[in-house]
Each structure stands twice: as C-alpha cells, then as structure tokens.
Design an enzyme around this catalytic site. Structure first.
Site, PDB file in Angstrom:
ATOM      1  N   GLU A   1      -9.699  -1.991   5.390  1.00  0.00           N
ATOM      2  CA  GLU A   1     -10.290  -1.646   6.679  1.00  0.00           C
ATOM      3  C   GLU A   1     -11.576  -2.442   6.910  1.00  0.00           C
ATOM      4  OE1 GLU A   1      -8.519  -0.070   8.639  1.00  0.00           O
ATOM      5  OE2 GLU A   1      -7.764   1.851   7.917  1.00  0.00           O
TER       6      GLU A   1
ATOM      7  N   ASN B   1      -7.405  -2.765  14.370  1.00  0.00           N
ATOM      8  CA  ASN B   1      -8.795  -3.093  14.043  1.00  0.00           C
ATOM      9  C   ASN B   1      -8.899  -4.334  13.146  1.00  0.00           C
ATOM     10  OD1 ASN B   1      -7.853  -2.186  11.623  1.00  0.00           O
ATOM     11  ND2 ASN B   1      -9.263  -0.467  11.429  1.00  0.00           N
TER      12      ASN B   1
ATOM     13  N   HIS C   1      -7.160  -4.819  10.331  1.00  0.00           N
ATOM     14  CA  HIS C   1      -6.930  -4.618   8.887  1.00  0.00           C
ATOM     15  C   HIS C   1      -5.652  -5.324   8.445  1.00  0.00           C
ATOM     16  CE1 HIS C   1      -4.672  -0.497   9.564  1.00  0.00           C
ATOM     17  NE2 HIS C   1      -3.792  -1.456   9.442  1.00  0.00           N
TER      18      HIS C   1
ATOM     19  N   ASP D   1       0.825  -1.213   0.000  1.00  0.00           N
ATOM     20  CA  ASP D   1       0.000   0.000   0.000  1.00  0.00           C
ATOM     21  C   ASP D   1       0.856   1.259   0.000  1.00  0.00           C
ATOM     22  OD1 ASP D   1       0.909  -0.468   2.612  1.00  0.00           O
ATOM     23  OD2 ASP D   1      -1.062  -1.065   3.324  1.00  0.00           O
TER      24      ASP D   1
HETATM   25  C1  F6R Z   1       1.509  -1.577   6.070  1.00  0.00           C
HETATM   26  C2  F6R Z   1       0.180  -2.137   6.182  1.00  0.00           C
HETATM   27  C3  F6R Z   1      -0.579  -2.115   7.451  1.00  0.00           C
HETATM   28  C4  F6R Z   1       0.269  -2.372   8.694  1.00  0.00           C
HETATM   29  C5  F6R Z   1      -0.584  -2.270   9.960  1.00  0.00           C
HETATM   30  C6  F6R Z   1       0.243  -2.461  11.209  1.00  0.00           C
HETATM   31  O1  F6R Z   1       2.011  -1.744   4.761  1.00  0.00           O
HETATM   32  O2  F6R Z   1      -0.311  -2.613   5.222  1.00  0.00           O
HETATM   33  O3  F6R Z   1      -1.610  -3.064   7.387  1.00  0.00           O
HETATM   34  O4  F6R Z   1       0.834  -3.657   8.595  1.00  0.00           O
HETATM   35  O5  F6R Z   1      -1.208  -1.011  10.001  1.00  0.00           O
HETATM   36  O6  F6R Z   1       1.151  -1.403  11.321  1.00  0.00           O
HETATM   37  P1  F6R Z   1       2.273  -1.411  12.446  1.00  0.00           P
HETATM   38  O7  F6R Z   1       3.217  -2.509  12.084  1.00  0.00           O
HETATM   39  O8  F6R Z   1       2.921  -0.051  12.350  1.00  0.00           O
HETATM   40  O9  F6R Z   1       1.595  -1.641  13.739  1.00  0.00           O
END
Ligand code: F6R
Length: 241
Positions: A143, A136, A138, A67
């Site tokens: 989301e 959450n 995701h 992403d």
């Molecule tokens: C990042 C992504 C997100 C993160 C998630 C956890 O490329 O796709 O899904 O993996 O938000 O983020 P952290 O590791 O910062 O807690």
C-alpha cells in the site's frame, strides 16, 4: 517499460494469456508469479482454454501468488487460496504441490514472510510476474507508504482497498484488515513483469504509474526502474494518459 492499449478487455486478456503461454512454451518449468482480483480472471479463462486445447502444459510449472488475507480460513470463498483453485488451478494440469499462496493464518507472519521469500529464491526466482494494480497504485498489497518494503510482510490494508474489495464480501465488516504480501523486492527481482489494468477506476493509478514520480506513495511506480515490464491497459484505464 512498454505500454499497450487495447480496445477491449477481451483483446487485452488474450494478449496477456499469449504472453504467459509464450513463457511456459519457452521454459516449461518456469516460475510464474500470479495475482488474484477481478482483473486477471479473463486471462485465466484464456489460459484454461489453451490448456484444454493442448496448447500449453502446466505440468512442470511452479507458481507463487502475491498475497493472502490474514485470519481468513483457506476454505473461505474469498480467500486467495480458494480464488486460485476456483479460477485457475482446478481447471489446468498443474501439480497442486507446485502452487503456492502465502499462509495468511501463520502464527508468526514474519517467519512466514521470510520462508515465502526463501522458497521463491530456492525455486530460482520468478520468471514472469503477473500483476494487477490497486486504485491507489498498490501492487500486491504494498500500500502507499513512506518507503518501499522489500520483503514479504504483513500489511494493514488501506481504506481505499477495503472499500474496493468489499464488493466480494457480504458486508464491509467482513473484509479482512490485514494481509500477507510479497514485497517490492521479489516483484522487482522477477525477470519479466506483466501488469494488467482495466476500467476507468484504474485510470488515476495508471497515469501516476506511467507519468508520475517514482515514489512509495504510488508503489507501482517502482516498475519504472524494472528492466522488463509490460503494461497492458484497456482504453478506460488509459483514458488519462
Ligand atoms: C491481488 C493483488 C492486488 C490486486 C489489485 C487490483 O493478488 O495483489 O494488488 O491486483 O487490488 O484488484 P482488482 O483486479 O480486483 O481490481
């Protein structure tokens, strides 16, 4: 789905790096799906060490990131283009032209999503997809929603994601509200999925992923239907299991 619980983030990151290195050794021209965020950073550090020690060669590896924020310049210090250079690509012998991150500034995000999915398919699909997990539930920026969205798409970030990610920006206002994200389809099509979860703020999401219903309200729960998913958690993230 297999789950491994580690005493420390260090041990988890070592295990994750070994699994990724094993894939590269088995298939030197493999396609890796990569994630940003805090969770994979120590794993990337281990991969850099292994590459410097001559234990793995990234010269034939291709990568596709999950992403990118929309309307954030690629050079911005919080863009995922920048993140990947800073935390991995600039420190290993990967060919820059083999690395791919969605273009969050594309004039037509739908067209960019279609082109990104097509590029992954043309590369032969993803051999190993590395994932973090949002508080959450995701994965990528899929989301919680009333349906699983299969294709690469523009997404409005959930309030909890904006709150979680504001730590990287000077203020909450600066956190982009939109991102371009790989859909659930490309993640599910990966031949192997490696999901990392660390810290107690991930405990609810891990519990929902492992023990709850498969529902688009917990996007990661779809991985229960994936034939080859490995989840690595530290004790804090696994504390509600
Ligand atoms: C990042 C992504 C997100 C993160 C998630 C956890 O490329 O796709 O899904 O993996 O938000 O983020 P952290 O590791 O910062 O807690």
């Amino acid at each position: 789905m297999t789950l491994h619980i580690f005493d420390t983030v260090e041990a988890l990151s070592q295990a994750a790096a070994v699994l990724i290195a094993a894939k590269v050794l088995e298939k030197p021209d493999c396609v890796l799906g990569l994630a940003t965020g805090s969770t994979p950073v120590p794993t990337y550090e281990k991969l850099i060490e292994m590459n410097r020690a001559g234990a793995i060669d990234f010269s034939r590896v291709t990568t596709y990131n999950l992403d990118e924020y929309c309307r954030l310049p690629e050079e911005h210090e919080q863009s995922y283009h920048r993140f990947m250079k800073d935390h991995l690509f600039d420190h290993i012998n990967i060919c820059p032209e083999n690395t791919h991150v969605p273009d969050g500034n594309a004039a037509d995000p739908d067209a960019e999503g279609i082109a990104y999915d097509a590029a992954i398919a043309a590369a032969g699909g993803i051999d190993l997809q590395l994932l973090g997990i949002g508080r959450n539930g995701h994965i990528a920026f899929n989301e919680p929603c009333d349906r699983f969205i299969w294709h690469c798409h523009a997404v409005k970030l959930a309030e909890s994601t904006i709150q979680a990610n504001k730590r990287f920006f000077d203020s909450e206002d600066q956190v982009p509200r939109m991102a371009l994200s790989l859909g659930i389809g490309s993640i599910m099509a990966a031949r192997q999925v490696l999901l990392l979860a660390t810290g107690e703020e991930k405990a609810e999401a891990v519990k929902a992923l492992v023990t709850g219903d498969v529902t688009p309200m917990v996007p990661a729960s779809i991985l229960r239907h994936h034939p080859n998913t490995v989840i690595l958690c530290d004790k804090a993230a696994a504390s509600l299991l």
